[in-house]
Write an enzyme that holds these catalytic residues in place. Structure first.
Site, PDB file in Angstrom:
ATOM      1  N   ASP A 117       0.913  -1.306  -0.193  1.00 27.00           N
ATOM      2  CA  ASP A 117       0.007   0.012   0.092  1.00 27.00           C
ATOM      3  C   ASP A 117       0.752   1.157  -0.005  1.00 27.00           C
ATOM      4  OD1 ASP A 117      -2.726   0.990   0.689  1.00 27.00           O
ATOM      5  OD2 ASP A 117      -1.544   2.343   1.755  1.00 27.00           O
ATOM      6  N   ASN A 125      -2.339  12.934  -3.250  1.00 28.40           N
ATOM      7  CA  ASN A 125      -3.284  13.596  -4.228  1.00 28.40           C
ATOM      8  C   ASN A 125      -3.998  14.797  -3.854  1.00 28.40           C
ATOM      9  OD1 ASN A 125      -3.802  11.564  -6.093  1.00 28.40           O
ATOM     10  ND2 ASN A 125      -5.167  10.280  -5.005  1.00 28.40           N
ATOM     11  N   HIS A 130      -4.237  14.805  -8.807  1.00 31.15           N
ATOM     12  CA  HIS A 130      -4.547  13.331  -9.144  1.00 31.15           C
ATOM     13  C   HIS A 130      -3.449  13.152 -10.249  1.00 31.15           C
ATOM     14  CE1 HIS A 130      -8.101  12.110  -6.873  1.00 31.15           C
ATOM     15  NE2 HIS A 130      -8.577  13.487  -6.919  1.00 31.15           N
ATOM     16  N   ASP A 134      -1.354   9.781 -10.156  1.00 36.37           N
ATOM     17  CA  ASP A 134      -1.099   8.835 -11.242  1.00 36.37           C
ATOM     18  C   ASP A 134       0.245   8.478 -11.461  1.00 36.37           C
ATOM     19  OD1 ASP A 134      -3.657   8.454 -11.038  1.00 36.37           O
ATOM     20  OD2 ASP A 134      -3.964   9.721 -13.067  1.00 36.37           O
ATOM     21  N   GLU A 160      -4.898   2.178  -4.424  1.00 38.13           N
ATOM     22  CA  GLU A 160      -3.300   2.438  -4.294  1.00 38.13           C
ATOM     23  C   GLU A 160      -2.863   1.217  -3.644  1.00 38.13           C
ATOM     24  OE1 GLU A 160      -4.872   4.496  -0.538  1.00 38.13           O
ATOM     25  OE2 GLU A 160      -5.565   4.496  -2.502  1.00 38.13           O
TER      26      GLU A 160
END
Length: 260
Positions: A117, A125, A130, A134, A160
């Site tokens: 994770d 974010n 975002h 990414d 994630e």
């Protein structure tokens, strides 16, 4: 059944294409001659001329049919690939991951299930947007590809979260943990400082005959412990009845692996 027929009839190369073309031509000729003899009671043309007539008549349709079957099979493979691939990272998706691992277990393969994770991903974010998030996920995917072997399975199984199925001795888990959890630098703007993120990883060895869902629950419990321990660590699951021995070694935290 239909897919088996399509797979068998699909040309797989030059020689295979010629073989299947000739095979179908012979079958068509044999059926044509049999039908003619059954209706008329005789074959009106010499064998070579009769075969030439069948070939000239059927060849365009056989070629077209083989091409159509080949295209259908290629499109089928592309759809299967799209259905099993995470488009952002290019990795297997959750459904494909579980299917592959369940197949390994059914074949008697033993291994270690892991859940990785990205730490503080929501903050990344919220702070950078975002698009940068990414890029971070793609960097995590690249890290997983770098530290795993080609015969091991990796996938993005959540926002994630990433899943791994590795087949290594327990003695190698420490080095894998260090490689997985070392900081990842993500450059999103050459004029700005890179984003730094780490992974927390939970691991659990899959026992023989154990359902994958149970092993993944144990890996998730280990992941929770990694988060509690300060993140940026790999924790292997330990049976609750056993004393936990923890000791941080750089980005690695180890609980004695145990079955159960």
């Amino acid at each position: 059944m239909a897919m088996r027929i399509i797979r068998w009839t699909t040309p797989r190369g030059g020689f295979d294409t010629v073989f299947k073309f000739v095979f179908f031509m012979v079958v068509i000729h044999a059926v044509s001659v049999s039908v003619e003899y059954a209706i008329v009671g005789e074959i009106g043309l010499p064998p070579l001329m009769r075969f030439a007539l069948s070939t000239l008549t059927a060849a365009p349709f056989v070629a077209l049919a083989l091409f159509a079957v080949h295209r259908s099979y290629v499109l089928h493979l592309q759809l299967v690939s799209l259905a099993s691939t995470d488009m952002l990272t290019g990795m297997k998706n959750r459904r494909a991951f579980f299917t592959l691992i369940e197949n390994h277990i059914a074949d008697g393969d033993q291994g270690i299930a892991m859940i990785a994770d990205a730490d503080h991903f929501k903050d990344i974010n919220d702070t950078y947007g975002h698009a940068v998030g990414d890029l971070c996920l793609q960097a995590v995917a690249e890290r997983l590809r770098d530290v795993t072997n080609p015969d091991e399975t990796i996938a993005r199984i959540g926002g994630e979260e990433f899943g791994l199925f590795i087949r290594r001795p327990t003695s190698e888990i420490r080095d894998l943990g260090l490689a997985l959890c070392s900081p990842i630098q993500v450059t999103y703007d050459p004029a700005r400082k890179p984003v730094c993120l780490t992974l927390s990883v939970g691991a659990a060895r899959i026992d023989i005959g154990e359902p994958l869902e149970r092993a993944m629950r144990r890996a998730d419990e280990a992941l929770y412990q990694a988060k509690l321990a300060g993140r940026g660590a790999l924790v292997t699951w330990v049976a609750p009845s056993l004393p936990a021995q923890s000791g941080a070694v750089q980005s690695y935290t180890s609980f004695n692996p145990a079955t159960g």
